[in-house]
Design a protein around this motif. Structure first.
Motif, PDB file in Angstrom:
ATOM      1  N   TRP A 247       1.004   3.165  -9.891  1.00 30.63           N
ATOM      2  CA  TRP A 247       2.116   3.337  -9.174  1.00 30.63           C
ATOM      3  C   TRP A 247       1.905   4.310  -7.498  1.00 30.63           C
ATOM      4  N   ASN A 248       2.000   3.890  -6.656  1.00 31.11           N
ATOM      5  CA  ASN A 248       1.856   4.203  -5.436  1.00 31.11           C
ATOM      6  C   ASN A 248       2.078   6.675  -6.153  1.00 31.11           C
TER       7      ASN A 248
ATOM      8  N   SER B 176      -2.875  -5.170   2.400  1.00 27.66           N
ATOM      9  CA  SER B 176      -4.006  -3.777   1.483  1.00 27.66           C
ATOM     10  C   SER B 176      -4.865  -4.440   0.773  1.00 27.66           C
TER      11      SER B 176
ATOM     12  N   SER C 226       9.855  -3.476  -3.947  1.00 23.64           N
ATOM     13  CA  SER C 226       8.645  -4.165  -2.864  1.00 23.64           C
ATOM     14  C   SER C 226       9.032  -5.197  -2.521  1.00 23.64           C
TER      15      SER C 226
ATOM     16  N   GLU D  48      -7.600   8.321  -5.771  1.00 22.50           N
ATOM     17  CA  GLU D  48      -6.114   7.414  -6.106  1.00 22.50           C
ATOM     18  C   GLU D  48      -6.305   7.352  -7.292  1.00 22.50           C
TER      19      GLU D  48
ATOM     20  N   SER E 237       0.788  -1.017  -0.249  1.00 22.06           N
ATOM     21  CA  SER E 237       0.542  -0.451   0.070  1.00 22.06           C
ATOM     22  C   SER E 237       0.114   1.321  -0.077  1.00 22.06           C
ATOM     23  N   HIS E 238       2.062   1.166   0.876  1.00 25.51           N
ATOM     24  CA  HIS E 238       2.621   2.461   0.783  1.00 25.51           C
ATOM     25  C   HIS E 238       4.127   2.121   0.336  1.00 25.51           C
TER      26      HIS E 238
ATOM     27  N   VAL F 176       1.979   8.728  -0.080  1.00 33.63           N
ATOM     28  CA  VAL F 176       1.578   8.973   1.379  1.00 33.63           C
ATOM     29  C   VAL F 176       1.585   9.478   2.424  1.00 33.63           C
TER      30      VAL F 176
ATOM     31  N   ARG G  49      -5.985  -2.706  -1.935  1.00 30.19           N
ATOM     32  CA  ARG G  49      -5.367  -2.166  -3.401  1.00 30.19           C
ATOM     33  C   ARG G  49      -4.585  -2.993  -3.802  1.00 30.19           C
TER      34      ARG G  49
ATOM     35  N   ASP H   4      -5.000   5.757  -9.673  1.00 33.42           N
ATOM     36  CA  ASP H   4      -4.622   4.331 -10.657  1.00 33.42           C
ATOM     37  C   ASP H   4      -4.463   4.181 -11.682  1.00 33.42           C
TER      38      ASP H   4
ATOM     39  N   GLY I 259       5.071   0.814  -5.521  1.00 36.83           N
ATOM     40  CA  GLY I 259       2.848   0.343  -5.812  1.00 36.83           C
ATOM     41  C   GLY I 259       2.897  -1.041  -6.229  1.00 36.83           C
TER      42      GLY I 259
END
Lengths: 361, 361, 361, 361
Positions: free
Chosen positions: A87-88, A129, D70, A62, A19-20, A91, A131, A64, A23
């Motif tokens: 990609w995130n 998550s 990740s 988001e 999530s954080h 946050v 996500r 997305d 991505g």
């Protein structure tokens, strides 16, 4: 054994992301070379689970936007692994600092801390998550042209939110069209209004509600699947249980079958224009794990969002004392709402895998 | 892909056999060398699913004596594949001659004929026969010493037969002791009587009834499992759906979670003698696919026996006309009754596999 | 992870058995329903690896009669797992009592004792016995009709025994016909005589010799296989390394490719009657893991039989002292001789699996 | 079946990427939470296979900076999939336009075009590019701390280039130190000079040469691995064959074992300071697929670089006529040189997977 992020055999997916972190992504392997990979279609699928689209879901913004990193050339699958990711955005992870210390009830914080010995990334739920379900949606959107080519349609909608249920059998047309409308995806308009109210009521009280999602697949030929652990229903159930918040999966009459007699449950066969059909569909389109040619119908029970604003009892794992927790922030009051496209796309992926394994696509 | 007869990763099983062939067997791989393999225990497990033991099950006499063919020396696992089987007695297969022509409603005859292009062995249900579940039971009985060593207990019983339900939460002791008594395995004595009557009534009318089986596992440490497709609940659901007649699987509150609010569903944490416990168990012992340390509780919906004496509508696949069918013979009026030890042993196998994969057994 | 007894994906096999247990068997899953399963052909394949057929192999008499236990009805595959086995005759296991104590050099006794913590069945080599290769042969014999249907032929023969080598490229016809003659399978008659003498000389001295087996597959279409870990050569190498005694596998020019220049190694393309062919076959029919359409050619190095009559130095694991060992009994002086049909059938199985996975058979 | 990009079971990797796409990456699953993930170490490993470092390799400049996307938090594995990648710089793909039409001898162009029906991305070799081996190196570098923790060391070097061979057994220290020096990695200084000359001579003539890489692993405990398809040697051979250009793999005495007698090949056991050791290591540290506790030693044959400047005969697949091809550009004159760190890291990954599967790391 740690192959927890892979699904599928002839067509397979591998997840990554948090999530954080940077991505969330998915690698899809096994797409027939030459299959069209349409970025707009993947994006449209993602948009259906995107937050911020109505007052029934979290207002978090988001974007997305799906990015394809490999396996596609000139708009077609090359045969190499297809890698799609989102990609995130930047946050704020400060709120998660004490998840290892004060676990949230209904979340995986505590069992995950034990399993990962405190090393798991708790920011935003980390790898747990919701996500990550964006990856399921992208994988399904990539696989769907294989189903289209066979004339198979897949749709999902809500048949229960809190105590509010949709009655009657929804047609595929109604299911598919409700996905395109704004608001809640429920094929029965009357129930839809009641469901929306139910969610708003819960949200107003800082609480959340559960849901049941129905998924329907039609156009599947009879004879797909195998007994034991190659059953179409077993493979779908396994995948559905991988969606965060799922507490049950059932096919056809499902748990109601327990109260039925065999004479009522058995679907009688008949001829329809030279084709074998069933006079009812208590089987949900599956007998012995193999498709009957009737629509495949299953239900997924989704628990209420565990993140609620009400005060909850928990523990402090450091001081070994009791603790209370009140979760601030903007949460979905009903995770079932955004889970609809996730169920639909993951089911599409599973079916495409099975068909590909049988050499049908 | 045709690996339909294998289950498990660190501990795996491979099935073979048919109802009217030489026998039914299972190869179990991955048992730690030195683990006791007790032929009496395997036989005792098999005896629990054996027919002919009461008027609630089919009166067919099947001896079902387990034979160990490999992997065991001096009563202990050698580390090589353990092969256990039961041989079939001489059977009369004449009644099955026209299954490819006149498929039985509720059975896999029709979809299997299509899938296997008419080559599948239909005698006694062939590889789809409930007789294959004897292999699941043997595999579970072989694996159970691994759970014993961790202090994990597994029990299953009926919580619903037809419309008759057991109310209240059954203790593990009650579940385990009801398995040892003759008659129906239900931990609530009052419900048990009603369930037995319900089965006898259906049988008297040549009909059958469905059931719901509850499985309970206690003593599991917190932290077992992984998210996504390594979830303990997903792996259990997948296996349970491989039991013939299963129409649904749910964990904890299951489908009732849909009607709950988050504030009611979330299980609050508390301390109990230095251990983290939950004040309720709506999660069924699982959050995010990982065990919480609370008892793991799940339900399996089993449809009514498809073989009934009532006349049923079907089709003649050769003449392409409508047909009717009346199934003679001695059938279980409720397959859920004999499925209880199958659920219990298959669940034990799945859990042992997960624990072995995590290096815990 | 203990899935050491399974091979294959679309078409898979699972082994069981020990040298001095009930028997040795193999379950083959994934055969297309309707495929002929010819018991005589399976038996003929087994007979090629049977001992006692000449003075070049062990004089032990083993009947090795194949029994089919499941998956076949009316001479055809039903689609269910096919289980084939051979039963063991009564054997004298007294000689093996101290394998855990005095490990034989060149055998797996010592590492196996450590791995299985002394619980492995050492009688006759247990699960490490060359007798398990009968299972590979049965699996290959079951799969071969799939290759026949595509016009693919597979043959193996000896190209080296001790220092004696066959020179020149053998034709498929010569390879296939030498398998039918009594005596050593070598397509070059001159080398054959020298090889036989080499084995008799070693045997006379209570010693043994190694060998190199060549396997050739022709009629394979171009385009089979995938890069990385789906390479045809990688899958074949993996399987070949599973044959006891194998010390190396190479494709085409193999280790000689190291000394070649690119201009000599690269196989030039040309047209032959509308088909793309190569002017040489240093690639062994494989580029990038994918077949070129040229014959697939590979070599397997087999070590000398570890069981020899000469005195050998070893250790006593109980007294922790040095020990010597002299192995009595009737051993093959060259395990490479009986490994020829094993290589051939296991290679056939692997290729059938790959083709089935690509939907070609 | 298309799971060609995955390797490993308890510890697994999944590849993605192409030579001229966005980049090349690898997802590693199964790392124990808390394991240090050191970006510098990953980068140092990558730098060993980077081009442009001497006149013995291609002068192409590729920065190859590893990015972790990740699975890592605060420098440690979280337990979630670890995703590492390198991004591609802008590249000129114009030279590859006609690979589908005029296939390069010795490359996968032709078989890949057939397999992928012309849809594969041929730019820079696409998914067949040696650039993908950067992913193998990253995966191995991520896994190596697991081996360090057991005191296991892994090293690789060249023992043959063209006809030039290193003689004698290299110590682990010599192997490890030659990797740190500039120039060719060969533990025998005399051979190193001859090998370098051999490469320069070939390059000067627009030609290329093959090589043999030796990999040595020491510190491995006895008892790792299982027979049949869980053999340590089989798993290593399978992985090594996945390195582009590999034509053979052998263990210990390898193909020379064929010419040995059993009395010479069998490694005698002896005691050394309370530990069982072998007086020789013809087995290469493996018997029956299980480690003996001696160093694990194997060889990998690598063909000459197929890209050469000399004119080569090929075909025009469109006009169906003969064609000639002269490959311009900057190619490695010996792909074996840069394959050394690939062999070493991929072997480390495979061993870490096996050890993790056995619960040892």
């Amino acid at each position: 054994m740690s192959v927890h992020s892979s699904l599928g055999r002839a067509l397979s997916l591998h997840l990554w992301g948090e999530s954080h972190g940077a991505g969330v992504g998915v690698i899809v392997e096994g797409m027939p070379p030459g299959t069209p990979v349409d970025a707009d279609r993947i994006q449209a699928a993602l948009d259906r689970r995107r937050p911020g689209t109505s007052d029934l879901v979290t207002p978090r913004a988001e974007r997305d936007a799906a990015t394809i990193l490999s396996g596609v050339h000139d708009g077609r699958a090359t045969g190499a692994p297809i890698h799609a990711c989102i990609w995130n955005a930047d946050v704020d992870s400060s709120a998660y600092a004490d998840r290892h210390r004060i676990p949230r009830p209904g979340h995986a914080d505590y069992p995950a801390s034990v399993h990962y010995r405190g090393f798991n990334d708790v920011r935003g739920g980390g790898a747990f998550s919701g996500r990550l379900t964006a990856a399921y949606v992208m994988a399904g959107a990539i696989a769907r042209p294989l189903l289209d080519a066979c004339g198979i349609r897949v749709g999902a909608h809500l048949v229960q939110v809190g105590p509010e249920r949709a009655e009657g059998e929804a047609t595929m047309e109604a299911i598919l069209s409700c996905a395109k409308r704004p608001g809640l995806a429920c094929a029965e308009p009357g129930a839809r209004g009641r469901m929306e109210r139910c969610i708003r009521d819960a949200a107003a009280e800082g609480d959340s509600v559960g849901a049941v999602i129905e998924c329907r697949m039609d156009g599947i030929m009879a004879g797909v699947g195998e007994p034991h652990f190659g059953r179409v229903d077993a493979l779908l159930a396994y995948a559905m249980m991988g969606i965060p918040g799922t507490k049950g999966v059932s096919f056809g009459a499902g748990f109601d079958a327990a109260a039925q007699r065999g004479s009522a449950h058995n679907d009688p066969y008949a001829w329809d224009d030279g084709r074998v059909v069933c006079g009812s569909n208590n089987a949900g389109g599956i007998l012995g794990g193999i498709t009957t040619g009737m629509p495949l119908v299953f239900h997924v029970a989704v628990k209420p969002t565990p993140s609620i604003a009400c005060e909850q009892k928990t523990v402090d794992l450091v001081s070994k004392t009791a603790a209370t927790l009140r979760m601030e922030g903007r949460h979905d009051p009903c995770i079932g709402v955004r889970a609809v496209p996730v169920v639909e796309h993951l089911a599409a992926f599973v079916l495409a895998d099975i068909l590909r394994g049988e050499g049908r696509v």
